[in-house]
Design an enzyme around this catalytic site. Structure first.
Site, PDB file in Angstrom:
ATOM      1  N   HIS A 170       0.807  -1.218   0.000  1.00  0.00           N
ATOM      2  CA  HIS A 170       0.000   0.000   0.000  1.00  0.00           C
ATOM      3  C   HIS A 170       0.844   1.273   0.000  1.00  0.00           C
ATOM      4  O   HIS A 170       0.313   2.355  -0.274  1.00  0.00           O
ATOM      5  CB  HIS A 170      -0.930   0.006   1.212  1.00  0.00           C
ATOM      6  N   ASP A 382       3.709   9.583  -1.060  1.00  0.00           N
ATOM      7  CA  ASP A 382       2.549   8.796  -0.648  1.00  0.00           C
ATOM      8  C   ASP A 382       2.323   7.672  -1.644  1.00  0.00           C
ATOM      9  O   ASP A 382       2.491   7.867  -2.860  1.00  0.00           O
ATOM     10  CB  ASP A 382       1.297   9.678  -0.592  1.00  0.00           C
TER      11      ASP A 382
END
Length: 490
Positions: A170, A382
């Site tokens: 992730h 991110d």
């Protein structure tokens, strides 16, 4: 690829529930994230299992009873992996969050490469693998999530347990010059090659992994093109894919249109005298670039006095890892920056920056999204950043502007219609915000409509579908629920 898959087994660091002790009583509450929303029906209707840590160290038998009760009600099994306080300290706070988290986000100077962390990481991964082995059968598909559990397939094979396995990362995967600083780099790469499918958020993350693989395993051979490729290493093969995670678009869109939330969004605008609202929403973490963002707001007000009294910046910072010193220091830094900017620019009736250090209920958050004229999403790095997608889904009037960091994974999908910025360039971000303020209505509507369509089409169900198709040649329809969730396919 894998015929006869009977059940889906999800393995993650945390179970999809929150277990807490309140006034001496243990309570369990269902999670509400996109992953839970998408996978819970699949697990429920095929008798699936979710394996993970309860979130509480050294808990007693009452927690097991609570989880059993929750499992009976939810329709799928929760299997808790018990962790001691020492294991939580070295595996979770140590290796996972003081080594892998900063390293994979390009903050290698924050890493603490302690050998004890590594040894505990392996011990806990083995403990998880033992629970997976005991809880599953040969025709189950084991889908492992995130950097806490990279060694699951490796340990299952070392135990002689044959399972079809997939892994999804992730967070970003770093470039070779950063990844190679990890003292246990070869062992981590080797562990990931033991999965049948390894998924990443973006094509860039996948390319970074392939480059590291070639440097550490030069015999590896790549075959195929497109989103999913095959890697041959020695006598075995596995697949690599890019699967950008998303949100439940319909859920956010429908919430934003609910009359009570429409009224709440109006109240937010009214409280700020209907000035333009720039909104930031983040978990308090050094990767999110909150200090840099606030400095950009200060630069905006310094450079463009025409916006004074006409705009408000609202930053919602969700508390995170409050027991860690550097996170407390980050909070202090942010509060001092907000104080300085407000002290320099405020005048009677107008305070430019509104800073909220708290977690908001889903309905309140959606109201803020719906009220905001500009979504300012500027992480320094991110994996994806779902705030960007949530903001678009809630902008039902299609008149907002998304200003997005080029270092967010979401930029790969949204770059054509978001205003991309370098979060380290405070003057560049200020200039982008000034331009966004004066965008005409038709331009805003065109870009936001395109952004919303991108998020609507590539939603959380599309993400699950694409991973399962690559992993086991199945999709959500092959796990038939009693009440299917309708969604658009690509």
């Amino acid at each position: 690829m894998v015929p006869g898959i009977r059940r889906l087994v999800v393995v993650s660091n945390r179970l999809p529930v929150a277990v807490r002790e309140v006034d001496g009583e243990w309570t369990v509450k269902a999670g509400a994230g996109g992953l839970v929303t998408a996978l819970a029906p699949v697990l429920r209707d095929r008798g699936g299992i979710w394996i993970g840590w309860s979130g509480a160290a050294d808990t007693d038998d009452h927690v097991s009873d609570l989880l059993a009760d929750f499992s009976a009600e939810a329709g799928y099994d929760l299997r808790a992996v018990p962790l001691t306080s020492a294991e939580v300290d070295d595996y979770y706070f140590g290796f996972s969050n003081e080594i892998i988290w900063p390293l994979f986000h390009d903050f290698q100077t924050r890493c603490r490469f302690k050998p004890d962390y590594w040894r505990m990481y392996l011990d806990v991964n083995f403990k998880f693998a033992e629970v997976v082995a005991r809880s599953t059968q040969s025709d189950d598909y084991v889908w492992v999530h995130d950097y806490h559990l990279m060694h699951q397939a490796f340990f299952l094979k070392s135990m002689g347990v044959k399972r079809s396995t997939g892994f999804f990362l992730h967070i970003p995967f770093p470039t070779p010059d950063i990844f190679l600083k990890l003292p246990w780099r070869w062992k981590v790469i080797q562990a990931l090659t033991e999965y049948d499918l390894v998924g990443f958020q973006t094509m860039q993350d996948r390319r970074n992994f392939v480059q590291c693989l070639h440097m550490l395993m030069p015999e590896a051979r790549i075959e195929g093109r497109g989103a999913v490729i095959t890697v041959h290493v020695g006598s075995r093969s596995f697949r690599l894919g890019a699967f950008p995670i998303s949100i439940d678009f319909n859920q956010f869109n429908e919430l934003a249109d609910r009359p009570d939330i429409v009224r709440e969004a109006f109240r937010i605008k009214e409280a700020l005298r209907h000035r333009k609202i720039i909104l930031g929403v983040d978990r308090l973490d050094y990767t999110k670039g909150i200090p840099e963002r606030i400095r950009s707001i200060g630069t905006l007000l310094d450079r463009y006095p025409d916006l004074k009294g006409r705009v408000n910046f609202v930053q919602i910072a969700v508390p995170s890892r409050t027991e860690v010193g550097e996170y407390r220091d980050l909070r202090i830094e942010i509060e001092q920056l907000v104080g300085r900017i407000n002290g320099r620019h405020s005048f009677p009736g107008w305070v430019p920056v509104h800073y909220h250090y708290r977690s908001l209920p889903r309905e309140k958050l959606v109201a803020h999204y719906a009220a905001a004229d500009v979504g300012l999403v500027t992480p320094l790095r991110d994996g994806m950043n779902l705030v960007a997608k949530e903001y678009c889904a809630c902008n039902t009037g299609e008149d907002g502007v998304l200003v997005l960091s080029e270092f967010a994974g979401a930029a790969a999908q949204l770059q054509k219609d978001a205003y991309l910025v370098n979060p380290y360039d405070v003057e560049g971000v200020a200039k982008a915000l000034h331009r966004a303020f004066y965008w005409d209505k038709a331009t805003r509507r065109d870009h936001m409509a395109n952004l919303r369509e991108q998020v609507r089409h590539h939603n959380i169900y599309w993400w699950v579908d694409s991973f399962l198709q690559a992993g086991v040649s199945k999709n959500l329809d092959d796990f038939p629920p009693v009440e299917t969730v309708k969604y658009e396919r690509g």
